[in-house]
Design a protein around this motif. Structure first.
Motif, PDB file in Angstrom:
ATOM      1  N   ASP A  47       0.833  -1.217   0.000  1.00 59.49           N
ATOM      2  CA  ASP A  47       0.000   0.000   0.000  1.00 59.49           C
ATOM      3  C   ASP A  47       0.862   1.258   0.000  1.00 59.49           C
ATOM      4  O   ASP A  47       0.548   2.239  -0.678  1.00 59.49           O
ATOM      5  CB  ASP A  47      -0.938   0.002   1.219  1.00 59.49           C
ATOM      6  N   GLU A  48       1.952   1.214   0.769  1.00 65.41           N
ATOM      7  CA  GLU A  48       2.856   2.369   0.798  1.00 65.41           C
ATOM      8  C   GLU A  48       3.475   2.609  -0.573  1.00 65.41           C
ATOM      9  O   GLU A  48       3.601   3.751  -1.016  1.00 65.41           O
ATOM     10  CB  GLU A  48       3.986   2.135   1.817  1.00 65.41           C
ATOM     11  N   LEU A  49       3.838   1.513  -1.245  1.00 66.68           N
ATOM     12  CA  LEU A  49       4.415   1.648  -2.590  1.00 66.68           C
ATOM     13  C   LEU A  49       3.396   2.230  -3.556  1.00 66.68           C
ATOM     14  O   LEU A  49       3.720   3.089  -4.370  1.00 66.68           O
ATOM     15  CB  LEU A  49       4.878   0.282  -3.108  1.00 66.68           C
ATOM     16  N   SER A  50       2.132   1.741  -3.456  1.00 70.95           N
ATOM     17  CA  SER A  50       1.074   2.258  -4.337  1.00 70.95           C
ATOM     18  C   SER A  50       0.873   3.736  -4.085  1.00 70.95           C
ATOM     19  O   SER A  50       0.701   4.515  -5.030  1.00 70.95           O
ATOM     20  CB  SER A  50      -0.232   1.494  -4.094  1.00 70.95           C
ATOM     21  N   ALA A  51       0.892   4.132  -2.810  1.00 70.10           N
ATOM     22  CA  ALA A  51       0.723   5.552  -2.477  1.00 70.10           C
ATOM     23  C   ALA A  51       1.871   6.376  -3.057  1.00 70.10           C
ATOM     24  O   ALA A  51       1.658   7.452  -3.619  1.00 70.10           O
ATOM     25  CB  ALA A  51       0.658   5.727  -0.964  1.00 70.10           C
ATOM     26  N   ALA A  52       3.086   5.843  -2.954  1.00 69.15           N
ATOM     27  CA  ALA A  52       4.256   6.560  -3.489  1.00 69.15           C
ATOM     28  C   ALA A  52       4.160   6.692  -4.999  1.00 69.15           C
ATOM     29  O   ALA A  52       4.573   7.695  -5.579  1.00 69.15           O
ATOM     30  CB  ALA A  52       5.530   5.822  -3.117  1.00 69.15           C
ATOM     31  N   GLU A  53       3.564   5.681  -5.641  1.00 69.64           N
ATOM     32  CA  GLU A  53       3.458   5.701  -7.101  1.00 69.64           C
ATOM     33  C   GLU A  53       2.338   6.624  -7.572  1.00 69.64           C
ATOM     34  O   GLU A  53       2.482   7.341  -8.562  1.00 69.64           O
ATOM     35  CB  GLU A  53       3.194   4.284  -7.610  1.00 69.64           C
ATOM     36  N   ASN A  54       1.226   6.632  -6.812  1.00 70.03           N
ATOM     37  CA  ASN A  54       0.043   7.360  -7.276  1.00 70.03           C
ATOM     38  C   ASN A  54      -0.014   8.807  -6.857  1.00 70.03           C
ATOM     39  O   ASN A  54      -0.720   9.608  -7.473  1.00 70.03           O
ATOM     40  CB  ASN A  54      -1.230   6.648  -6.784  1.00 70.03           C
ATOM     41  N   GLN A  55       0.688   9.165  -5.793  1.00 72.27           N
ATOM     42  CA  GLN A  55       0.621  10.548  -5.336  1.00 72.27           C
ATOM     43  C   GLN A  55       1.930  11.252  -5.673  1.00 72.27           C
ATOM     44  O   GLN A  55       2.945  11.019  -5.012  1.00 72.27           O
ATOM     45  CB  GLN A  55       0.355  10.593  -3.829  1.00 72.27           C
ATOM     46  N   GLY A  77       5.213  11.060   0.213  1.00 74.34           N
ATOM     47  CA  GLY A  77       6.453  10.485   0.733  1.00 74.34           C
ATOM     48  C   GLY A  77       6.556   9.050   0.313  1.00 74.34           C
ATOM     49  O   GLY A  77       6.946   8.749  -0.784  1.00 74.34           O
ATOM     50  N   GLY A  78       6.132   8.123   1.163  1.00 75.23           N
ATOM     51  CA  GLY A  78       6.154   6.698   0.831  1.00 75.23           C
ATOM     52  C   GLY A  78       7.479   6.063   1.136  1.00 75.23           C
ATOM     53  O   GLY A  78       8.278   6.586   1.875  1.00 75.23           O
ATOM     54  N   MET A  79       7.727   4.882   0.525  1.00 74.78           N
ATOM     55  CA  MET A  79       8.897   4.079   0.866  1.00 74.78           C
ATOM     56  C   MET A  79      10.140   4.530   0.145  1.00 74.78           C
ATOM     57  O   MET A  79      10.170   4.859  -0.966  1.00 74.78           O
ATOM     58  CB  MET A  79       8.618   2.630   0.542  1.00 74.78           C
TER      59      MET A  79
END
Lengths: 205, 182
Positions: A191-199, A203-205
């Motif tokens: 989920d963190e990776l998806s957030a980093a990719e989509n936003q 921040g993210g990983m």
């Protein structure tokens, strides 16, 4: 990088860090193509032995059940041991297919770090998220038939067999719970990776 | 060395591509391995694994991205696999860049008088990061621009820019001019 170090103190410090990083002494290890080929072969053998080690405990148990199968005369016990062997075979097959240890994919360079990392996490999550069908359930029929076999052959020993089944059930539950926890942890990372990719500004990983 | 060098177009076979990659990026790969593994013995194994993966990968190199992007992707992906394997045996939790900004610096206030001391601090900082943030900071330290880092990592250029901004802030705090003597 941009050369705004004259005005930006952050840029000055990070430029210094870049210089520090790039000028650190290295051993300058050289490997010829022949050495690489040998090393690649060694790597594949390492994977093979690592996988074999994972299967060895199942193989030892299967040999033990095969011995019990050959030496017992009670039909239900023989069926139980045969079911155990079949169940263990299924587990080993699934372990091999799911590949807990495997060689590196050759197409690694065509995947971005995000794609590769997520694919690895998804693969690991899928392995641990549902261990029932491939890891635990295949062994259940053997235990059930073994208990029935005890009930038929030695009714006095039924209580002991019941206790053994209870211990096994608790162990299975623990294994399942631990894997569920690992799957949740992996899902959070995905989920963190998806957030980093989509936003774009996240921040993210 | 400048990490933005490219491999000559003449190198066409798997072996040639690998040899050129090793010659051009060998030092960068060594620094990368150092950032992913502190133990020298294990690091040597990791570096050799990266070289093997690189050699194998050139069999399928189709030129759809630059050789530099390809090499960094392979190296970072092998290193990320290594981090995932080591994660099971090591207790220290990895953090993101944004958390690193908020964490108190253990060496804060102590000027890094020696170069090696400053480098050790930089390595410790990098080794605390989660894999993707580690990819970004390493690429940044190697001198790659935001667009190249985005191509390697798969993050959007905007996200990379944000992360670089954070990296600069963290580096400024940790490596103030008074202390670092590169």
């Amino acid at each position: 990088m941009t050369d705004s170090s004259q005005t930006d103190p952050n840029q000055t410090n990070s430029n210094q860090a870049q210089q520090l990083w790039q000028s650190q002494p290295v051993e300058d290890i050289k490997m010829s193509a022949d050495v690489i080929r040998r090393r690649a072969g060694k790597f594949e053998r390492r994977i093979f032995w690592r996988n074999l080690r994972e299967y060895v405990s199942s193989l030892v148990a299967a040999v033990l059940f095969a011995y019990f199968f050959a030496t017992t005369h009670a039909l239900l016990f023989r069926i139980a041991y045969a079911l155990f062997i079949a169940g263990l075979g299924w587990v080993v097959l699934q372990l091999h297919r799911k590949g807990s240890a495997r060689s590196m994919p050759a197409a690694m360079g065509s995947l971005t770090c995000l794609q590769f990392f997520r694919a690895e996490l998804v693969r690991q999550r899928d392995i641990v998220s549902n261990v029932w069908p491939w890891y635990l359930a295949p062994l259940v029929p053997g235990f059930v038939v073994l208990t029935v076999g005890y009930a038929v052959a030695r009714p006095a020993g039924l209580a002991a067999a019941g206790w053994l089944d209870a211990v096994v059930a608790v162990l299975f539950l623990l294994v399942w719970k631990m894997n569920q926890r690992a799957a949740r942890c992996l899902q959070r990372m995905i989920d963190e990776l998806s957030a980093a990719e989509n936003q774009p500004q996240s921040g993210g990983m | 060395m400048s990490a933005i060098e490219t491999i000559p177009a003449a190198a066409s076979t798997q072996d040639e591509l690998y040899q050129d990659a090793a010659r051009t990026f060998g030092a960068a790969l060594e620094r990368l391995a150092r950032a992913y593994e502190a133990d020298p013995e294990v690091r040597r194994d990791l570096l050799q694994d990266i070289h093997v993966a690189l050699w194998r990968s050139f069999e399928g190199f189709d030129g759809r991205c630059s050789t530099r992007t390809w090499i960094y992707r392979v190296a970072h992906n092998v290193a990320a696999s290594h981090v995932m394997q080591q994660r099971r045996t090591r207790s220290q939790a990895l953090v993101g860049l944004e958390e690193l900004e908020n964490l108190p610096d253990a060496a804060s206030g102590q000027p890094a008088a020696e170069r090696s001391q400053a480098l050790d601090r930089l390595l410790q900082l990098i080794q605390r990061l989660k894999p993707l943030d580690r990819h970004v900071i390493l690429s940044y330290l190697e001198g790659l621009d935001a667009a190249s880092i985005a191509e390697i990592t798969g993050l959007s250029p905007g996200n990379v820019a944000t992360k670089i901004h954070r990296i600069k802030a963290v580096l400024a705090r940790q490596f103030q001019t008074r202390g670092t003597q590169p």
